[in-house]
Write a protein that holds these residues in place. Structure first.
Motif, PDB file in Angstrom:
ATOM      1  N   THR A 192       0.819  -1.452  -0.135  1.00 50.91           N
ATOM      2  CA  THR A 192       0.056  -0.021   0.048  1.00 50.91           C
ATOM      3  C   THR A 192       1.011   1.471  -0.096  1.00 50.91           C
ATOM      4  O   THR A 192       0.299   2.510   0.255  1.00 50.91           O
ATOM      5  CB  THR A 192      -1.072   0.023   1.217  1.00 50.91           C
ATOM      6  N   SER A 193       2.352   0.938   0.073  1.00 58.04           N
ATOM      7  CA  SER A 193       3.142   2.148   0.127  1.00 58.04           C
ATOM      8  C   SER A 193       2.883   3.100   1.214  1.00 58.04           C
ATOM      9  O   SER A 193       2.558   4.347   0.965  1.00 58.04           O
ATOM     10  CB  SER A 193       3.202   2.902  -1.325  1.00 58.04           C
ATOM     11  N   PRO A 194       2.807   2.609   2.470  1.00 58.36           N
ATOM     12  CA  PRO A 194       2.658   3.674   3.550  1.00 58.36           C
ATOM     13  C   PRO A 194       3.569   4.516   3.972  1.00 58.36           C
ATOM     14  O   PRO A 194       3.572   5.302   4.993  1.00 58.36           O
ATOM     15  CB  PRO A 194       2.003   2.847   4.658  1.00 58.36           C
ATOM     16  N   GLY A 195       4.882   4.252   3.611  1.00 49.83           N
ATOM     17  CA  GLY A 195       6.084   4.823   4.007  1.00 49.83           C
ATOM     18  C   GLY A 195       6.764   3.784   4.768  1.00 49.83           C
ATOM     19  O   GLY A 195       6.426   2.815   5.327  1.00 49.83           O
ATOM     20  N   ALA A 196       8.161   3.837   4.685  1.00 52.03           N
ATOM     21  CA  ALA A 196       8.962   2.959   5.354  1.00 52.03           C
ATOM     22  C   ALA A 196       8.880   2.661   6.809  1.00 52.03           C
ATOM     23  O   ALA A 196       8.732   1.751   7.300  1.00 52.03           O
ATOM     24  CB  ALA A 196      10.519   3.099   5.064  1.00 52.03           C
ATOM     25  N   ALA A 197       8.748   3.685   7.599  1.00 57.97           N
ATOM     26  CA  ALA A 197       8.479   3.942   9.133  1.00 57.97           C
ATOM     27  C   ALA A 197       7.454   3.120   9.253  1.00 57.97           C
ATOM     28  O   ALA A 197       7.073   2.333  10.410  1.00 57.97           O
ATOM     29  CB  ALA A 197       8.186   5.267   9.686  1.00 57.97           C
ATOM     30  N   ALA A 198       6.074   3.244   8.519  1.00 54.20           N
ATOM     31  CA  ALA A 198       4.824   2.700   8.772  1.00 54.20           C
ATOM     32  C   ALA A 198       4.998   1.217   8.603  1.00 54.20           C
ATOM     33  O   ALA A 198       4.550   0.382   9.413  1.00 54.20           O
ATOM     34  CB  ALA A 198       3.709   3.140   7.976  1.00 54.20           C
ATOM     35  N   VAL A 199       5.629   0.649   7.398  1.00 54.25           N
ATOM     36  CA  VAL A 199       6.056  -0.776   7.373  1.00 54.25           C
ATOM     37  C   VAL A 199       6.928  -1.360   8.654  1.00 54.25           C
ATOM     38  O   VAL A 199       6.291  -2.205   8.879  1.00 54.25           O
ATOM     39  CB  VAL A 199       6.811  -1.122   6.084  1.00 54.25           C
ATOM     40  N   SER A 211       6.661 -16.344  13.951  1.00 55.67           N
ATOM     41  CA  SER A 211       5.871 -15.555  12.903  1.00 55.67           C
ATOM     42  C   SER A 211       6.256 -15.640  11.575  1.00 55.67           C
ATOM     43  O   SER A 211       7.428 -15.763  11.414  1.00 55.67           O
ATOM     44  CB  SER A 211       5.886 -13.966  13.269  1.00 55.67           C
ATOM     45  N   VAL A 212       5.484 -15.597  10.484  1.00 57.67           N
ATOM     46  CA  VAL A 212       5.367 -15.475   9.245  1.00 57.67           C
ATOM     47  C   VAL A 212       5.126 -14.483   8.736  1.00 57.67           C
ATOM     48  O   VAL A 212       4.002 -14.038   8.807  1.00 57.67           O
ATOM     49  CB  VAL A 212       4.967 -16.648   8.422  1.00 57.67           C
ATOM     50  N   VAL A 213       5.913 -13.644   8.132  1.00 51.39           N
ATOM     51  CA  VAL A 213       5.564 -11.918   7.845  1.00 51.39           C
ATOM     52  C   VAL A 213       5.395 -11.971   6.250  1.00 51.39           C
ATOM     53  O   VAL A 213       6.383 -12.703   5.573  1.00 51.39           O
ATOM     54  CB  VAL A 213       6.839 -11.190   8.220  1.00 51.39           C
ATOM     55  N   SER A 214       4.461 -11.318   5.629  1.00 54.21           N
ATOM     56  CA  SER A 214       4.229 -11.035   4.460  1.00 54.21           C
ATOM     57  C   SER A 214       4.794  -9.745   3.944  1.00 54.21           C
ATOM     58  O   SER A 214       4.469  -8.569   4.421  1.00 54.21           O
ATOM     59  CB  SER A 214       2.754 -10.913   4.004  1.00 54.21           C
ATOM     60  N   LEU A 215       5.839  -9.611   2.835  1.00 53.32           N
ATOM     61  CA  LEU A 215       6.516  -8.822   2.451  1.00 53.32           C
ATOM     62  C   LEU A 215       6.434  -8.918   0.875  1.00 53.32           C
ATOM     63  O   LEU A 215       6.199  -9.985   0.518  1.00 53.32           O
ATOM     64  CB  LEU A 215       7.751  -8.548   3.080  1.00 53.32           C
ATOM     65  N   HIS A 216       6.826  -7.675   0.204  1.00 55.85           N
ATOM     66  CA  HIS A 216       6.956  -7.659  -1.183  1.00 55.85           C
ATOM     67  C   HIS A 216       8.217  -7.236  -1.800  1.00 55.85           C
ATOM     68  O   HIS A 216       8.886  -6.106  -1.176  1.00 55.85           O
ATOM     69  CB  HIS A 216       5.803  -7.099  -1.704  1.00 55.85           C
ATOM     70  N   PHE A 217       8.646  -7.746  -2.988  1.00 52.93           N
ATOM     71  CA  PHE A 217       9.784  -7.182  -3.709  1.00 52.93           C
ATOM     72  C   PHE A 217       9.019  -5.968  -4.399  1.00 52.93           C
ATOM     73  O   PHE A 217       7.656  -6.098  -4.613  1.00 52.93           O
ATOM     74  CB  PHE A 217      10.268  -8.031  -4.617  1.00 52.93           C
ATOM     75  N   GLY A 218       9.859  -5.197  -4.936  1.00 54.19           N
ATOM     76  CA  GLY A 218       9.134  -4.023  -5.973  1.00 54.19           C
ATOM     77  C   GLY A 218       8.733  -2.961  -5.270  1.00 54.19           C
ATOM     78  O   GLY A 218       8.011  -1.923  -5.875  1.00 54.19           O
ATOM     79  N   ASP A 221       9.378   1.269  -0.124  1.00 55.26           N
ATOM     80  CA  ASP A 221       9.453   1.333   1.322  1.00 55.26           C
ATOM     81  C   ASP A 221       9.832   0.029   1.866  1.00 55.26           C
ATOM     82  O   ASP A 221      10.597   0.185   3.128  1.00 55.26           O
ATOM     83  CB  ASP A 221       7.694   1.413   1.542  1.00 55.26           C
ATOM     84  N   THR A 222       9.648  -0.918   1.385  1.00 57.25           N
ATOM     85  CA  THR A 222      10.411  -2.393   1.777  1.00 57.25           C
ATOM     86  C   THR A 222      11.597  -2.318   1.876  1.00 57.25           C
ATOM     87  O   THR A 222      12.363  -2.831   2.931  1.00 57.25           O
ATOM     88  CB  THR A 222       9.629  -3.430   0.936  1.00 57.25           C
TER      89      THR A 222
END
Length: 248
Positions: A192-199, A211-218, A221-222
Motif C-alpha cells: 500500500t506504500s504507507p512509508g518505510a516507517a509505517a512498514v 511469525s511468518v511475515v508477508s512482504l513484497h519485492f518491488g 518502502d520495503t
C-alpha cells in the motif's frame, strides 16, 4: 545542510516507528540458465503433524520467517536480498511464474544467497475465484518454471490475491506436490506504500516467535524498512530464517 548518512536515516526510521535505536510482470520466453548444485531447490517439506494451511511456526523458539512475494522491479529484489545477507538473514521468496520468465537469473540469485524459493502462481490473479482448471493451470504453470530453473517445484506454495487458499486450491496445490499452503500471521501492508516507517512499525509491533511475515519485492518502502526491521529483530534475539528452517 550536510549529507545524511545511512545510519542517520535508520535512526530516523526507528524513531518514527516508535522504537529505540540503542536497545505483476511481462511474460516472455526465457532461456533457462543451467541448474547448478547451489541453485537446486529441495522438495517441498511434508509436516504430517501440522495442518494443510500454515500461518506461523513454533512459538517456543526465537525464529521468524520473512517471506517475499516475488514480482516487480528486479532492482528492489536484489537490494532486499543483499540487505538480508549483510545481516545474516535468510528469506523465503514466493515467486510469480511470469516474473521468473522475465528475470530467470533471479532464481539462481535467490538460491545462491542461501534463501528459499517457492510458488506464488503463474500470473498472480485471484486464484480462489477461478475454476478448477484455471486454478490448476496457475499452480502448475509456476511449478513448471521453478522446476526448469531450479530442478524442483519449489519448497512452498502461497495462493495469490488472498492470504488463505480455498479447499479446492489447497487440494490442487497438494496434487501439484505442495503438502502445505503457506499463509502468514503478520501482514506488513508494504504494497500500500504507507512509508518505510509505517512498514517497520507494523511488522515490529506484531512479530513474535514463530511469525511468518508477508512482504513484497518491488516497493522502495520495503527496501528502506528492512534494515530497521532486521536491526530490531537482532536486538530482540529473533533470527530471520527460511520457512523450512522455521518449521524444522
Amino acid at each position: 545542510m550536510g549529507r545524511v548518512t545511512a545510519t542517520e536515516r535508520r535512526a530516523v526510521l526507528l524513531a518514527t516507528a516508535g522504537l529505540a535505536l540503542a536497545a505483476g510482470c511481462a511474460t516472455r520466453n526465457a532461456v533457462a540458465p543451467p541448474v547448478h548444485a547451489s541453485s537446486r531447490v529441495p522438495a517441498p517439506p511434508a509436516l504430517p503433524a501440522l495442518p494443510a494451511q500454515l500461518t506461523h511456526g513454533p512459538r517456543d523458539r526465537p525464529r521468524v520467517a520473512l517471506t517475499f512475494h516475488g514480482g516487480g522491479d528486479p532492482a528492489t529484489a536484489r537490494a532486499l536480498l543483499s540487505e538480508a545477507e549483510k545481516r545474516g538473514a535468510r528469506v523465503t521468496v514466493l515467486a510469480v511464474g511470469t516474473w521468473l520468465d522475465a528475470h530467470p537469473d533471479l532464481a539462481r540469485r535467490i538460491r545462491d544467497g542461501g534463501h528459499e524459493l517457492g510458488n506464488h502462481t503463474l500470473r498472480h490473479l485471484d486464484i480462489n475465484a477461478m475454476s478448477e482448471a484455471e486454478a490448476r493451470a496457475e499452480i502448475a504453470g509456476c511449478a513448471e518454471r521453478l522446476k526448469r530453473f531450479t530442478g524442483s517445484v519449489g519448497t512452498w506454495f502461497r495462493p495469490s490475491r488472498t492470504p488463505t487458499a480455498s479447499p479446492l486450491v489447497t487440494r490442487l496445490a497438494q496434487e501439484a506436490g505442495y503438502p502445505h499452503v503457506l499463509s502468514y500471521d503478520v501482514d506488513s501492508l508494504d504494497f500500500t506504500s504507507p512509508g518505510a516507517a509505517a512498514v517497520a512499525r507494523k511488522v515490529l509491533a506484531e512479530i513474535r516467535e514463530g511469525s511468518v511475515v508477508s512482504l513484497h519485492f518491488g516497493y522502495d518502502d520495503t527496501v528502506a524498512a528492512l534494515p530497521v526491521v532486521l536491526e530490531e529483530l537482532d536486538r530482540r534475539g529473533l533470527a530471520a530464517v527460511t520457512t523450512t528452517e522455521l518449521f524444522s
